[in-house]
Design an enzyme around this catalytic site. Structure first.
Site, PDB file in Angstrom:
ATOM      1  CE  LYS A   1      72.325  38.415   3.977  1.00 18.59           C
ATOM      2  NZ  LYS A   1      72.803  37.721   5.147  1.00 18.59           N
ATOM      3  CG  ASN A   2      76.242  38.890   5.499  1.00 23.66           C
ATOM      4  OD1 ASN A   2      75.112  38.904   5.756  1.00 23.66           O
ATOM      5  ND2 ASN A   2      77.195  38.371   4.514  1.00 23.66           N
TER       6      ASN A   2
ATOM      7  CB  CYS B   1      71.547  29.633   3.696  1.00 22.78           C
ATOM      8  SG  CYS B   1      71.086  31.560   3.054  1.00 22.78           S
TER       9      CYS B   1
ATOM     10  NE  ARG C   1      75.951  29.099   7.530  1.00 20.66           N
ATOM     11  CZ  ARG C   1      75.372  29.896   7.246  1.00 20.66           C
ATOM     12  NH1 ARG C   1      74.278  29.904   6.692  1.00 20.66           N
ATOM     13  NH2 ARG C   1      76.188  31.176   7.334  1.00 20.66           N
TER      14      ARG C   1
ATOM     15  CG  ASP D   1      77.962  35.150   1.026  1.00 23.50           C
ATOM     16  OD1 ASP D   1      77.936  33.789   1.283  1.00 23.50           O
ATOM     17  OD2 ASP D   1      77.992  36.035   2.009  1.00 23.50           O
TER      18      ASP D   1
ATOM     19  NE  ARG E   1      67.356  34.521   5.297  1.00 21.51           N
ATOM     20  CZ  ARG E   1      68.692  33.517   4.909  1.00 21.51           C
ATOM     21  NH1 ARG E   1      68.759  32.485   4.548  1.00 21.51           N
ATOM     22  NH2 ARG E   1      69.774  33.963   5.707  1.00 21.51           N
TER      23      ARG E   1
HETATM   24  C1  UD1 Z   1      79.036  34.827   7.466  1.00 19.67           C
HETATM   25  C2  UD1 Z   1      78.352  35.397   6.271  1.00 19.67           C
HETATM   26  C3  UD1 Z   1      77.726  34.319   5.356  1.00 19.67           C
HETATM   27  C4  UD1 Z   1      78.941  34.141   4.612  1.00 19.67           C
HETATM   28  C5  UD1 Z   1      80.057  33.427   5.707  1.00 19.67           C
HETATM   29  C6  UD1 Z   1      81.339  32.967   5.003  1.00 19.67           C
HETATM   30  C7  UD1 Z   1      76.865  37.141   8.009  1.00 19.67           C
HETATM   31  C8  UD1 Z   1      75.401  36.943   8.585  1.00 19.67           C
HETATM   32  N1  UD1 Z   1      76.816  35.800   6.962  1.00 19.67           N
HETATM   33  O1  UD1 Z   1      78.488  33.651   8.014  1.00 19.67           O
HETATM   34  O2  UD1 Z   1      76.763  35.392   4.113  1.00 19.67           O
HETATM   35  O3  UD1 Z   1      78.694  32.978   3.749  1.00 19.67           O
HETATM   36  O4  UD1 Z   1      80.289  34.534   6.725  1.00 19.67           O
HETATM   37  O5  UD1 Z   1      82.099  34.205   4.377  1.00 19.67           O
HETATM   38  O6  UD1 Z   1      77.718  37.623   8.096  1.00 19.67           O
HETATM   39  N2  UD1 Z   1      81.789  26.955  11.364  1.00 19.67           N
HETATM   40  C9  UD1 Z   1      81.931  26.039  12.637  1.00 19.67           C
HETATM   41  N3  UD1 Z   1      81.702  26.286  13.731  1.00 19.67           N
HETATM   42  C10 UD1 Z   1      81.157  27.652  14.165  1.00 19.67           C
HETATM   43  C11 UD1 Z   1      81.306  28.442  13.163  1.00 19.67           C
HETATM   44  C12 UD1 Z   1      81.537  28.257  11.753  1.00 19.67           C
HETATM   45  O7  UD1 Z   1      82.247  24.922  12.166  1.00 19.67           O
HETATM   46  O8  UD1 Z   1      80.978  27.699  15.322  1.00 19.67           O
HETATM   47  C13 UD1 Z   1      81.945  26.662   9.978  1.00 19.67           C
HETATM   48  C14 UD1 Z   1      80.675  26.982   9.304  1.00 19.67           C
HETATM   49  O9  UD1 Z   1      79.931  25.816   9.292  1.00 19.67           O
HETATM   50  C15 UD1 Z   1      81.117  27.401   7.648  1.00 19.67           C
HETATM   51  C16 UD1 Z   1      82.655  28.003   8.527  1.00 19.67           C
HETATM   52  O10 UD1 Z   1      83.001  27.742   9.512  1.00 19.67           O
HETATM   53  O11 UD1 Z   1      81.675  25.936   7.281  1.00 19.67           O
HETATM   54  C17 UD1 Z   1      82.580  29.577   7.874  1.00 19.67           C
HETATM   55  O12 UD1 Z   1      81.559  30.013   8.689  1.00 19.67           O
HETATM   56  P1  UD1 Z   1      81.585  31.433   9.233  1.00 19.67           P
HETATM   57  O13 UD1 Z   1      82.654  32.315   8.684  1.00 19.67           O
HETATM   58  O14 UD1 Z   1      81.375  31.529  10.690  1.00 19.67           O
HETATM   59  O15 UD1 Z   1      80.243  32.091   8.488  1.00 19.67           O
HETATM   60  P2  UD1 Z   1      79.236  33.014   9.293  1.00 19.67           P
HETATM   61  O16 UD1 Z   1      79.469  33.771  10.260  1.00 19.67           O
HETATM   62  O17 UD1 Z   1      78.024  31.726   9.435  1.00 19.67           O
END
Ligand code: UD1
Length: 427
Positions: free
Chosen positions: A23-24, A117, A122, A306, A399
């Site tokens: 999915k990701n 989620c 986030r 995850d 999802r």
């Molecule tokens: C992706 C995955 C999700 C997984 C996560 C961490 C997808 C679609 N989803 O989510 O399943 O749990 O990686 O392995 O691939 N953050 C900020 N500011 C930002 C962006 C992120 O503060 O602009 C924080 C987030 O709130 C979180 C952390 O960084 O606490 C990690 O997030 P990130 O690695 O960006 O995860 P996702 O890409 O949202």
């Protein structure tokens, strides 16, 4: 509302299933098709709700989609919008992955605050910061974020944290930017390598994915392509634990064991045997009570956040006391309360959960929190619990898992999808 009913828990799962495409990995690849007006063919795309939302976004932008089983044709030649509708943004956080490609192709984009989620605040500040460094301007008003600024410019960018989505968005923006981009402290997840492979097959010039430094040489134009998505490592990990928690014997086809190293290490540390043969993994769990574990989530190649909820389910039945520390998300422990309804002994203190193993879990009515891996953890616990368990509110599970119930049935689980009325919930 739908639920998953585990009619009879404590039944060892036995047999083999094929793991779906990731999915990701599929989500950023689908966003990448916006970059260049062309036709794309993707194989091994999982059939699940987040992918349907991504398709809906592509259609709202003017794209055309044809789906046959796990293969999909995406035609982005006639895109005519750069606005992601608010109702789709709210359904899935990954919609923000269109920011980089829309800025890359049209030089403008409009999005609202993403959903997904419920596992903490986030924010998307790092996405905005990185794209701003590449020359985009952003304005926020009334919950909408508008980006503009002509073509993006290559830049050296150092990420504050190896964020998966930020790394992907910047790769997508940089693929067609003027000049070279270097992303330092980049996320190293396998899904990022798959995105690099996809973009390179479109004619992009990217190296370094899988390490903490990714170099992108911007190209004026790219082309359509055909690509097979990598297997879903989180689905694979979830099914390994389904085997472990039911003391069964489960063989998984279509896996890349290397992507699951930290997960396999923890499963072995818990006392289970895992056999690796080519692209298959088999877990042998007959008669095994898991050892307690100490788990801390980290960016890849560390232990994946995850898989944290599913391990909490397993460790509820471990010998002794386990400690899980969640380092990635601020609020990813909601499954603990529901696991306690099944008899688990868990204390949550901030980002740490202390799990005192119990001998047995007991079937009950539980509600999946609005987080897809949390829901999966409850299904695992239900499979190991005595008697009947009903997991309600499974929209979020759907999802992220392709045919979860069908695959569990194939392994011999007594499970079914059911409709739950409000009266049933309140009974
Ligand atoms: C992706 C995955 C999700 C997984 C996560 C961490 C997808 C679609 N989803 O989510 O399943 O749990 O990686 O392995 O691939 N953050 C900020 N500011 C930002 C962006 C992120 O503060 O602009 C924080 C987030 O709130 C979180 C952390 O960084 O606490 C990690 O997030 P990130 O690695 O960006 O995860 P996702 O890409 O949202």
């Amino acid at each position: 509302m739908e639920g998953i009913k585990i009619c009879q828990g404590e039944k060892p799962l036995k047999g083999e299933i094929k793991i779906s495409g990731s999915k990701n990995a599929s989500l950023p690849i689908m966003a990448a098709t916006v970059l260049e007006p062309a036709e794309y063919i993707l194989h091994d795309v999982p059939v699940l709700r987040d992918i349907k939302v991504m398709q809906a976004v592509l259609k709202a932008l003017g794209g055309r989609i044809e789906q046959k089983g796990n293969s999909m044709l995406i035609d982005t030649r006639d895109l005519n919008s750069t606005e992601i509708p608010d109702y789709l943004m709210r359904k899935m956080r990954a919609s923000i992955l269109f920011m980089g490609p829309l800025l890359g192709r049209f030089g403008k984009v409009k999005v609202s605050q993403p959903g997904g989620c419920s596992i903490g605040p986030r924010p998307i500040d790092w996405h905005v910061k990185g794209l701003s460094q590449m020359g985009a301007n952003f304005k926020e008003s009334h919950g909408f974020l508008t980006g503009w600024g002509g073509s993006l410019k290559g830049k050296e960018i150092h990420l504050d944290f190896p964020s998966v989505g930020t790394t992907e968005n910047l790769m997508l923006g940089a693929a067609k930017a003027q000049g070279n981009t270097v992303i330092r402290n980049a996320a190293r997840e396998p899904e990022i390598v798959d995105l690099q492979n996809f973009l390179n097959s479109m004619g992009a010039e990217i190296i370094g994915a899988g390490t903490d430094m990714i170099k992108i040489t911007g190209k004026k134009s790219l082309s359509g392509t055909e690509h097979t998505v990598i297997p879903d490592r989180i689905e694979a990990g979830t099914f390994l634990l389904a085997g472990a928690i039911t003391k069964g014997e489960v063989k998984l086809l279509n896996v890349i064991p290397e992507h699951l190293e930290s997960v396999i290490a923890k499963i072995r540390e818990a006392g289970f045997e895992i056999k690796e043969e080519g692209e298959t993994l088999t877990i042998l769990s007959t008669g095994i009570t898991p050892n307690s574990l100490d788990i801390k989530t980290y960016p890849y190649p560390g232990f994946p956040t995850d898989m944290q909820p599913q391990f909490m389910a397993l460790l509820s039945l471990a010998r002794g006391t386990s400690v899980i520390t969640e380092n990635i998300f601020e609020n990813r422990m909601k499954h603990a309360e529901e696991l306690k309804r099944l008899g688990a002994n868990i204390r949550v203190e901030g980002k740490t959960a202390i799990i005192q193993g119990v001998q047995r879990l007991y079937g009950a009515f539980v509600e999946s929190p609005p987080a897809l891996r949390a829901g999966a953890a409850l299904v695992l616990a239900g499979l190991a619990a005595e008697g009947e368990t009903l997991v309600a509110d499974i929209e979020h599970i759907e999802r992220g898992y392709d045919n979860l119930v069908g695959k569990l049935k194939k392994l011999g689980a007594e499970v079914e999808l059911i409709k739950i009325s409000e009266e049933d919930k309140n009974a």
